[in-house]
Design a protein around this motif. Structure first.
Motif, short mmCIF file in Angstrom:
data_model
loop_
_atom_site.label_atom_id
_atom_site.label_comp_id
_atom_site.label_asym_id
_atom_site.label_seq_id
_atom_site.Cartn_x
_atom_site.Cartn_y
_atom_site.Cartn_z
N ALA A 134 80.55 117.30 32.17
CA ALA A 134 79.42 117.10 31.26
C ALA A 134 78.91 115.73 31.36
N MET A 135 79.55 114.85 31.75
CA MET A 135 79.00 113.29 31.88
C MET A 135 78.24 113.25 32.85
N VAL A 136 78.11 114.10 33.96
CA VAL A 136 77.46 113.61 35.36
C VAL A 136 76.26 114.95 35.01
N ASP A 137 76.28 115.67 34.36
CA ASP A 137 75.45 116.99 34.45
C ASP A 137 74.99 117.44 33.09
N SER A 138 75.76 118.25 32.61
CA SER A 138 75.13 119.43 31.25
C SER A 138 74.63 118.23 30.36
N SER A 139 75.27 117.17 29.94
CA SER A 139 74.82 116.30 28.76
C SER A 139 73.55 115.67 28.86
N VAL A 140 72.98 115.53 30.29
CA VAL A 140 71.71 114.99 30.44
C VAL A 140 70.59 115.99 30.76
N GLY A 141 69.70 116.01 30.17
CA GLY A 141 68.40 116.70 30.55
C GLY A 141 67.93 117.92 29.64
N GLY A 142 68.66 118.25 28.71
CA GLY A 142 68.02 118.97 27.53
C GLY A 142 68.28 120.48 27.57
N LYS A 143 68.94 120.95 28.74
CA LYS A 143 69.28 122.21 28.90
C LYS A 143 70.22 122.83 28.05
#
Length: 361
Positions: A134-143
């Motif tokens: 989550a830190m490197v991917d899913s938490s950033v970007g608003g999906k």
């Protein structure tokens, strides 16, 4: 506590910071300014809440705050659980200036964000990722979104957070399997667009495997910087942002067919990247050696590179046909020209995809 490492996602008046560092859950002064109203709902799960919920709630003094603890796992990323979040917001009396805090991994982030997007047609939410993935991917970007039996993330919305607060201390309690799954998404950034970063990772597999603080923090920061730049250029995935899905069309099909939770998302992505590399080689786009190099790195990080035995290629292909990147009923995949050179390939012949799936079965 030292000042957190701060990055920014540049989206005009919807820009937001990404704070990375130890001790951030207890440093409300660093993130309370992003909460503008008096109503706050903290959404977490049964694994994370006992560890960290009380610490976050302690930073919300003076606000009308409540918490909702959901079941843990991808199998619960459903519309039924979204209804629970919305009911909790109703019980709280949340107004349009309310904020939802997502305290957990990618599943909690996706669900809390989707509920925030739906409540009164959109309220703030703040991401507090507690897993490496989550830190490197899913938490950033608003999906944001949820799964259906037919496929992963088929219901959702783009809804940017007001801030991302990544407390690296939370990784200390992350199980080994979950931590390794996050490393798959770290590798993805090197594979899709930064060959130098992939080389950096190859030189630090031992440090990453033992969770060396400096190496992990640097990896998180580099991944977030990469994703923030792409999101700023293509927020709603009309073009370049789709490259972030390298390995995901294959991976999502594996997750759906195996049953949500059987393969962790990062494990499925690791396998999916190898399958995308194999298809690229089959189509003459890349050398097989590039795929072999990628597989060696993933294996050095204790990640799977081949799917479970006995899966039906036709069933996997049926799931892939539902992928959101497809256009006009034709497969549209993220493939590559080799390490660091991913691209969107439209109108991929299903016979070539089937051959890759059958080879792996």
């Amino acid at each position: 506590m030292n000042a957190p490492h701060t990055l920014h996602v540049g989206l005009g008046d919807r820009s937001y910071p990404i704070l990375i560092g130890p001790g951030l859950l207890d440093a409300g002064a660093d993130w309370r300014t992003h909460i503008h109203g008096r109503h706050v709902l903290v959404v977490s799960n049964e694994m994370i809440a006992p560890l960290y919920l009380s610490r976050v709630m302690a930073q919300l003094g003076g606000l009308h705050a409540d918490a909702l603890v959901l079941p843990d796992g991808e199998a619960y990323k459903t519309l039924d659980q979204i209804a629970r979040v919305l009911e909790a917001l109703a019980t709280l009396g949340a107004s349009r200036d309310a904020c939802v805090i997502a305290l957990g991994g990618g599943v909690i982030g996706d669900m809390a964000g989707f509920a925030a997007a739906c409540w009164m047609r959109g309220i703030d939410f703040l991401q507090m990722p507690t897993t490496l993935l989550a830190m490197v991917d899913s938490s950033v970007g608003g999906k944001t979104g949820v799964n259906l039996p037919a496929g992963k993330n088929l219901v959702g919305a783009f809804h940017q957070p007001c801030a991302v607060v990544a407390d690296t201390d939370t990784l200390d309690t992350l199980p080994d399997r979950e931590y390794r799954a996050g490393l798959a998404e770290v590798v993805k950034y090197g594979a899709l667009g930064d060959a130098d970063f992939l080389t950096w990772l190859e030189a630090r597999t031992e440090a990453l495997n033992r969770r060396d603080t400096a190496a992990v923090t640097e990896a998180i920061a580099r991944c977030c910087a990469h994703k923030a730049a792409i999101v700023a250029r293509d927020e709603t995935e009309r073009g370049e942002r789709a490259l972030l899905n390298l390995g995901h069309t294959f991976g999502h099909a594996l997750e759906t067919e195996c049953g949500y939770g059987t393969l962790l998302h990062g494990e499925a992505v690791a396998i999916g990247m190898c399958q995308a590399a194999a298809l690229s080689a089959r189509l003459g786009m890349a050398e097989a050696a590039d795929g072999e190099r990628l597989a060696r790195l993933l294996q050095a990080l204790h990640l799977p590179v081949a799917p479970p035995q006995g899966l039906d290629a036709e069933a996997l292909l049926a799931h892939m046909r539902l992928d959101k990147k497809n256009l006009g009923g034709r497969l549209r995949l993220i493939l590559w020209r080799g390490i660091g050179r991913a691209e969107i390939v439209a109108d991929v012949d299903e016979s070539d995809v089937r051959a890759v799936l059958e080879t792996a079965a």
